[in-house]
Write a protein that holds these residues in place. Structure first.
Motif, short mmCIF file in Angstrom:
data_model
loop_
_atom_site.label_atom_id
_atom_site.label_comp_id
_atom_site.label_asym_id
_atom_site.label_seq_id
_atom_site.Cartn_x
_atom_site.Cartn_y
_atom_site.Cartn_z
N HIS A 134 -41.70 30.39 5.64
CA HIS A 134 -41.69 30.78 7.05
C HIS A 134 -43.04 31.33 7.50
N THR B 50 -45.68 21.98 12.24
CA THR B 50 -44.26 22.10 12.59
C THR B 50 -43.72 20.72 12.98
N ALA C 102 -40.18 19.77 14.47
CA ALA C 102 -38.84 20.12 14.92
C ALA C 102 -38.56 19.53 16.29
N SER D 112 -37.99 24.32 19.60
CA SER D 112 -38.70 25.47 19.02
C SER D 112 -37.79 26.39 18.22
N ARG E 257 -34.54 25.59 12.65
CA ARG E 257 -34.87 26.26 11.39
C ARG E 257 -34.17 25.54 10.23
N LYS F 104 -39.29 27.13 9.84
CA LYS F 104 -39.40 25.96 10.69
C LYS F 104 -39.57 24.71 9.84
N GLU G 241 -45.81 31.30 12.59
CA GLU G 241 -44.94 30.94 13.71
C GLU G 241 -44.63 32.14 14.61
#
Length: 446
Positions: free
Chosen positions: A166, A180, A182, A185, A188, A199, A370
């Motif tokens: 993380h 990242t 994903a 936002s 996880r 992320k 992050e």
């Protein structure tokens, strides 16, 4: 369409130069899809329209028979005529459970992306994607920079093994990023050695690295870069240059390396003068070592008070109003803070010593995780709102920000110039981002 040899593939690929995407879009993919919503859309156009391959999400290399992966990416022409990559090149997803037992040599990312055929197009914000011009291509081999990639891989792996996935940041590494990956936002995913969700991330070739290999393709080198792989990170290089002077005052160092006396009039920028002499001027670094030509970094000099706190905030270049025309996710500043590594040269004060008598004590590295970026996003959005409403009272200064603000803005430049009153009068402002002292203390752990 199958290719028996690399030569056959490259000879066929030469025919793509000078074409626009609409000229090869035989499946009409650009008519019904958004480039913004489908990041790999232009790659699919090249794959299906030019190479006549069906669309697929196979984990194997695109040109499986040759173990070559196809990548399509853009570049931008700068005002001075030079070129830079538009964005990082995403390679493959990082599996936090698998990386802990892999070596770089046995990794999925090298297995799939060891050799890549990179198709370059010129990005132009005034044109539709279908009209972007494909101008060049190159067969790229990751093993050309194997030692640095291997070191980067081990840095990423070590954080996962330590239960700190993380805390991964693209600034941790030199060439191979952990960007990242994903859909939103808030996405996880679990990690093996911590209950903290991380992320989702993917391996990538960082923006600065892509710019480096693009310029190797398009520009003739004017200088031979020495010690190509002597250092694996920028901080190693900087430490090697400054190590012999640790424990000495600024004045002692400057007089030793220049052979001149400065005790009667100490230059205000003495720390910068030392850095320029021992490490190199910013404009020279790319010629001194290949790391500087392919990484995003900033070298900063920082005075540290006796209580361990920085004497000042850390500033960046001045911002432009046009920087805030896009959402945070697509912005220049998000990419900048994600990829940039800050190399901080620390000068300790002793008995409240003034400039010139501070002692060179350490070199530290700052990257942003992050949590930092989420706070930075709030600052960015507050500036964006201030611009939209033309209201300087909404600007996120240290006195007018939000709780736990880590990134603020402040005037930078000529004293007496009312930077805030004139903020909306021109695109290039006299205001810069500043990292708060609170964040510097946390990052430097002095």
């Amino acid at each position: 369409m199958k290719f028996k040899t690399e030569r056959e593939l490259l000879e066929y690929t030469a025919n793509i130069k000078g074409k626009t995407f609409k000229e090869i879009d035989s499946k009409n993919l650009l008519d019904s899809a958004s480039l913004r919503k489908q990041k790999g859309l232009l790659g699919h156009v090249v794959e299906t329209g030019f190479y006549k391959y069906p669309r697929n999400s196979d984990s194997k290399a695109d040109f499986e028979e040759l173990d070559i992966e196809l990548k399509v990416t853009g570049y931008v022409k700068n005002k001075n005529g030079s070129v830079r990559a538009k964005e990082r090149l995403v390679l493959s997803k990082i599996n936090y459970n698998e990386i802990i037992t892999e070596t770089f040599e046995s990794s999925h990312v090298l297995g799939k992306c060891k050799k890549m055929l990179i198709i370059w197009y010129e990005y132009d914000s005034t044109k539709e994607a279908k009209d972007f011009l494909i101008t060049d291509f190159q067969l790229y081999d990751m093993t050309d920079d194997f030692e640095i990639f291997n070191n980067d891989f081990e840095i990423i792996k070590r954080k996962v093994l330590d239960g700190r996935a993380h805390e991964l940041s693209e600034g941790d590494t030199s060439y191979l990023g952990a960007c990242t990956k994903a859909r939103t936002s808030s996405d996880r995913t679990p990690q093996p050695f911590s209950e903290i969700l991380s992320k989702p991330r993917a391996y990538s070739l960082k923006n600065a690295y892509m710019t480096g290999i693009l310029r190797e393709l398009t520009e003739k080198p004017t200088t031979t870069i020495t010690s190509k792989q002597e250092f694996k990170t920028v901080i190693e290089y900087v430490k090697s240059k400054l190590q012999p002077y640790f424990g000495k005052t600024q004045l002692e160092i400057l007089e030793e390396i220049t052979g001149r006396q400065y005790s009667e009039k100490i230059p205000k920028n003495i720390s910068k003068m030392i850095s320029d002499e021992l490490i190199g001027k910013d404009s020279e670094l790319a010629k001194k070592n290949e790391l500087f030509a392919k990484t995003s970094f900033i070298i900063k000099n920082l005075p540290i008070k006796e209580d361990g706190k920085p004497r000042e905030r850390m500033s960046f270049k001045t911002i432009s109003l046009s920087d805030f025309e896009t959402d945070w996710e697509e912005s220049y500043w998000k990419n900048y803070f994600e990829e940039t590594t800050l190399i901080v040269v620390c000068y300790n004060e002793k008995n409240r010593s003034k400039n010139g008598y501070r002692i060179l004590s350490d070199v530290k590295q700052i990257t942003f995780d992050e949590n930092d970026l989420e706070s930075f996003e709030k600052t960015y959005n507050q500036i964006k709102i201030a611009i939209e409403k033309q209201d300087i009272n909404l600007l996120p200064t240290s006195a007018n920000g939000f709780k736990n603000q880590l990134l603020e803005i402040a005037p930078k430049g000529i004293k007496g110039d009312d930077a805030y009153v004139n903020f909306f009068k021109r695109n290039k402002t006299k205001v810069a981002f500043m990292i708060s002292k609170k964040l510097l203390v946390e990052k430097l752990k002095i």
